[in-house]
Design an enzyme around this catalytic site. Structure first.
Site, PDB file in Angstrom:
ATOM      1  CB  CYS B 153      13.680   4.734  13.692  1.00 52.08           C
ATOM      2  SG  CYS B 153      14.332   4.986  15.357  1.00 52.08           S
ATOM      3  CB  VAL B 157       8.978   6.122  10.668  1.00 56.45           C
ATOM      4  CG1 VAL B 157       8.012   7.537   9.987  1.00 56.45           C
ATOM      5  CG2 VAL B 157       9.495   6.632  11.862  1.00 56.45           C
TER       6      VAL B 157
END
Lengths: 557, 519
Positions: B153, B157
């Site tokens: 992630c 992000v």
């Protein structure tokens, strides 16, 4: 003559057994039931018969005297249920070794009995003779007697080594052992006018318990059950019962009859499989008890219970009717059960298109005709291929059978439900019938049978095993149909006496050429034993016109 | 002291000793703000009610006890299925430690996988330097044939561009220019491990088929007779892929298993550590484009891969974890149709044996009610098999299942009289399952190791089928596909049924009249 061969002779003389009673002196000596055919598949031995008949006695230690083979393969192999003791499930054996066989196993047996007494102290010990110690001459009667005296405890010899014959003989020998050593050796604490014995009931899957509440309600006491959920003391004092019911099987008919002879206990043969049978059995018990002095109102009370239970069970079966409508069933099982469940299944809406009569008596067959009509398929000894074809042609939706026929059913791609002994569900009594109907329903509607019926998607017709097998049978049938001579040869080749391999043609010829009219006569003129094939010969005699010897033959004479 | 050096007690015995029990009691009383036991009991009972279930199902934001894992786990699982391939996860190293332990605990094997170990700096300034260093280090230290990059992630992000980063790294000399570094963006906040599997596999095929990120010409398809096979994310990959190879070989079909991790997840103990073992060769991966067809055993593990393959000009066929007679029939018929090869007698016999076994035991399974949870395809395959057996898969729950999955299960239920009371629950978790088990009890629960808490709380016996299975060893070595694999599932279910009967009949002198030897 040793006590064992005397006992065997005694069993063969059993007047209660119609089969034996009809044999000639010489044949009776030869043995009970079917002679075992070397090389052909056979069932259990006399030891096994004795063991399964007595094993359900729950507070008894069952000690098998022999090498590991006998107990190693058989201990705790039957789902008889016990309400108390569990020692019957422990596998005791002397596990004889080479030294024992050279020097004799009696000492080892005696020590084994001592160790059971010291470590378990059961109410009684049953010692089972097996082939090996019987062959080397171990005298288990003497050992048991000595042990009994020494330990002050019943140690009962069950003399039924495997080689003496088949399973059914073993069951009867077990009965003899009970009669000789157990029954009548103790007195019950008290007696009532409602005391009965159940003989030949094994409480498989706890079946007996499905019926017992009805007895309790009527105040009828099972003084002794031989042998399901049985206790030693109960059977020892069972001679004080007022009446007895021989449940389902003839396996222990000698016990029932001799108890009648010795102690005046009347008995009847009944069954708790099926609704009508359950009611009939309850009625018969009540009638016998009242005859023996129980208060008259028992009959009325029994009728009330019967009416209530029947109403209940019909109501419970009712919802299945629409589901069963148009479904066809085949019933393949031995003896009494064949016709006794027929009514219930018909009531549930199943169409019965056939039943086996291999072990059924003439009366059984009559009953079947009564209930299923003249056209009912009565399946006798059938070759697997014939059976397969019959299943296939009959387009049955389900086959209800004992374990043995399941394989044919499966290969014929037919749903199948086990209703014989090694099953998981209890089908006895009124409740049992509902359970049976429930199980049939499940079996009928199990989607996996679809897989069974459907051939593999890649199979073309030419390559389909089932179709191939059927085509083969059909071709044969067509050939026979086209050729009367072949048809007659085939018909005449049908085996009638399996023991001596006597075919239909031979018997017909004998009947025709000598004008025979009785089984005894057929026996004299052919090799047919007339034991297990008695009924088949009877049928032939009925079917053949009563004839005097043909004119030609007369002229020749 | 209960513990002493002469005889060291294990934890489950040790803390039952009086001094520890006293200690724990005191701690509870003095520091743990204990509630009234009656109140605790009341709440416990309340949590079993339909009222609570309603509140539970009204949950919007909170997921409790999820039955899914994240994308990169699936990416790693797929990547190790290629020859000499090191999975490289661009992102934080903590995540990667999870994938490794997750796979190790299930397969009882070392799990080799590296990360670019992004830290706070990288999060602020981008992870390019981590990529450059990471690729160089792992290339030099672990000598892979290929490095398959995926992401956590963190990288997603901040929007790290893998294509550009890898290109830059190559320019900077981290790895040779011609060295294969396929990649896939696999953010955990989208989908689940089955999505990650899909993305990683597609990334690898794309790399080989579509010109290696613009460095070589795209492959021209020259059709051959081979069939590609994709297993999907599968806890039974070791046993299953071996079984599938056997089936292909029996049928005489030329095949390429894509992402064949059956060897690397089951290496022998013989004195040699194999960081890489077996796997689809890079050559085969590239040549897979020429195949006649590609078969995927799990539709929802290949939602993107299959259309990608299909666009390259050959047929694709997807199954939903085929288990049982009908499903295996369909699978084999597809193989037969595509390859033009007959089903050999050996397989026909295995089919007959499976049917035989089903017939022998049908009475015990008939009408039994089951709850199933797990990955979407697995749930579907098991539910279909249960229906075939005459059982009822009452609750079928998949945290990573979607609406389409639900619709497909509905159609399955509608097609069987045993499916009438069955429901599919997409996007639900194991706390939902808990309510379902309390309010609509079933006979057995099928799920992964985490199901043991449900088993304990609800008393529903657990049949361990799924991923991860941490607390039972070696089940992954046995196939659950094909007729023989289906047999293994059947036996697992039957074992549970019989153990349950035994458990209910084993009280001496009370229920043991039915504690039988023969069932």
């Amino acid at each position: 003559m040793s006590s064992l061969s005397a006992a065997i002779q005694d069993v063969f003389n059993e007047p209660g057994c119609a089969k034996n009673a009809n044999k000639s002196e010489a044949e009776r000596k030869k043995g009970c039931t079917k002679q075992l055919q070397p090389g052909s598949a056979a069932g259990g031995c006399a030891f096994d018969g004795a063991k399964i008949a007595l094993q359900p006695f729950t507070d008894v230690a069952h000690l098998v005297h022999g090498p590991i083979a006998c107990e190693g393969n058989s201990w705790d192999n039957r789902g008889a249920a016990s309400s108390g003791a569990s020692i019957w499930r422990t596998g005791f054996t002397t596990d004889m070794n080479e030294t024992d066989i050279v020097f004799g196993g009696e000492k080892r047996l005696y020590h084994a009995i001592r160790e059971i007494v010291e470590k378990y102290n059961p109410t009684a010990i049953f010692v089972y003779q097996t082939c090996v110690p019987a062959m080397i001459g171990d005298d288990i009667n003497a050992v048991c007697k000595a042990a009994s005296q020494k330990f002050g405890k019943p140690v009962i010899p069950i003399n039924s080594p495997g080689f003496v014959g088949p399973k059914s003989l073993g069951s009867k020998l077990a009965g003899e052992a009970l009669l000789e050593h157990v029954i009548g050796t103790e007195e019950p604490d008290h007696t009532t006018p409602y005391d009965i014995n159940l003989i030949g009931e094994y409480n498989l899957s706890g079946e007996l318990w499905q019926v017992k509440p009805l007895f309790d309600e009527l105040g009828i006491r099972i003084l002794s059950c031989i042998s399901g959920d049985g206790k030693y003391r109960e059977v020892a004092s069972s001679h004080r019962a007022r009446a007895a019911m021989m449940v389902c099987s003839k396996a222990m008919i000698n016990v029932a009859r001799k108890m009648e002879e010795r102690y005046g206990i009347p008995f009847f043969e009944g069954s708790f499989y099926g609704i009508q049978d359950s009611s009939d059995s309850l009625r018969e018990i009540a009638r016998l008890l009242v005859e023996r002095g129980a208060p008259e109102d028992l009959i009325e009370r029994t009728e009330a219970v019967i009416a209530r239970e029947e109403a209940r069970v019909w109501a419970a079966i009712e919802p299945y009717k629409p589901r069963f409508s148009g479904k066809r069933a085949l019933l393949i099982t031995g003896g009494v059960k064949s016709w006794s469940v027929v009514a219930a299944l018909q009531e549930a809406g199943l169409e019965l298109i056939g039943t086996s009569v291999k072990k059924s008596t003439k009366e059984d067959k009559e009953r079947i005709k009564e209930r299923m009509g003249q056209d009912a398929h009565m399946i006798e000894d059938m070759k697997p291929r014939e059976m397969y074809k019959m299943l296939k042609d009959a387009k049955a939706d389900i086959m209800l059978s004992g374990g043995k026929s399941q394989f044919v059913a499966l290969k014929a791609a037919m749903p199948w439900l086990d209703i014989n002994q090694e099953r998981y569900h209890a089908y006895m009594g009124y409740v049992g019938m509902v359970k049976l109907v429930e199980e049939i329903d499940k079996a009928l509607f199990n989607p996996m049978w679809e897989q069974l019926r459907r051939s593999a998607p890649w199979d073309d017709t030419a390559n389909n095993r089932q179709l191939k097998a059927i085509a083969q049978t059909d071709a044969l049938a067509a050939e026979i149909a086209a050729d009367p001579a072949l048809a007659d040869t085939t018909r005449r080749a049908k085996k009638i006496c399996f023991c001596k391999e006597v075919n239909l043609g031979t018997i017909e010829d004998a009947i025709r050429s000598h004008g025979l009219t009785s089984i005894e006569a057929v026996r004299r003129h052919t090799d047919a034993v007339g034991g297990c094939c008695k009924r088949r010969i009877e049928d032939i005699l009925v079917a053949m016109p009563v004839s005097s010897p043909p004119a030609m033959l007369q002229a020749a004479e | 002291m209960a513990q002493n050096a002469e005889h060291v007690l294990d934890h489950f015995e040790l803390f039952r000793g009086p001094e520890y029990q006293q200690m724990l009691d005191n701690k509870k009383k003095m520091y743990e703000n204990p509630r009234d036991p009656a109140e605790v009991e009341r709440i416990r009972e309340w949590a079993k009610t339909p009222e609570y279930r309603e509140k539970n199902f009204a949950r919007e934001a909170l997921t409790v006890n999820p039955a899914k894992a994240c994308q990169p786990l699936g990416a790693v699982f797929a990547s190790v299925g290629f020859e000499g391939t090191l999975p490289f996860v661009h992102g934080s190293q903590g995540c990667v430690a999870y994938y490794r332990s997750h796979l190790s605990r299930h397969f009882k094997e070392p799990s080799s996988c590296v990360s670019s170990s992004m830290t706070e700096d990288a999060a602020v300034f981008g992870g390019l330097n981590n990529m450059i260093d990471g690729l160089a280090n792992s290339y030099n230290m672990y000598k892979p044939r290929m490095i398959a990059v995926s992401t956590t992630c963190m990288a997603e992000v901040i929007g790290d561009d893998l294509n550009a980063f890898i290109k830059t790294s190559k320019e900077k000399g981290s790895v040779p220019a011609e060295f294969d570094v396929p990649f896939a963006h696999t953010p955990a906040f989208v989908g689940s491990h089955v999505t990650g599997y899909d993305n990683a596999l597609k990334g690898i095929l794309e790399h080989f088929w579509d010109g290696k990120a613009g460095t070589t010409p795209k492959l021209e398809r020259t059709p051959n007779e081979k069939i590609n096979f994709i297993g999907g994310f599968d806890g039974y990959t070791v046993g299953n892929l071996r079984e599938i190879k056997r089936i292909f070989e029996l049928m005489g079909i030329q095949y390429t298993i894509l992402a064949d991790n059956s060897d690397v997840l089951d290496t022998p103990t013989d004195g040699e550590f194999r960081m890489y073992d077996g796997g689809t060769t890079l050559e085969d991966a590239a040549n897979a484009v020429h195949a006649k067809a590609t078969i995927s055993m799990q539709q929802w593990c290949t939602e993107k891969t299959l259309p990608f393959i299909s666009d390259h000009g050959h047929e694709v066929v997807a199954f939903n974890y085929p288990v049982g007679v009908s499903a295996t029939d369909e699978f084999l018929m597809a193989l037969s149709r595509i390859s033009g090869k007959d089903i050999p007698d050996k397989l026909a016999r295995e089919r007959g044996r499976l049917i035989d076994a089903m017939a022998d035991s049908n009475a015990h399974i008939h009408g039994k009610k089951f709850a199933i949870y797990g990955d979407p395809d697995l749930c579907y395959g098991l539910a279909a098999f249960l229906l075939e057996l005459g059982a009822e898969p009452i609750h079928v729950l998949s945290t990573n299942g979607n609406k389409a999955w639900e619709a497909k299960l509905r159609a399955l239920f509608a097609g069987s009289s045993f499916g009438q009371n069955c429901h599919a629950y997409p996007g639900r978790d194991l706390w939902h399952m808990r309510s379902l088990l309390f309010t609509e009890p079933v006979d057995f629960l099928i799920g992964n190791t985490y199901g043991k808490y449900l088993e304990r709380d609800t008393g529903t016996p657990l049949i361990r089928i799924g991923f991860p299975i941490f607390d039972r060893h070696h089940h992954h070595r046995y196939p659950v596909w094909g007729y023989q694999g289906s047999m293994n599932i059947l036996v697992k279910i039957l074992d549970a049924i019989f153990e349950d009967i035994d458990k209910k009949t084993n009280v001496a002198g009370k229920t043991d009249y039915s504690f039988d030897i023969i069932r």
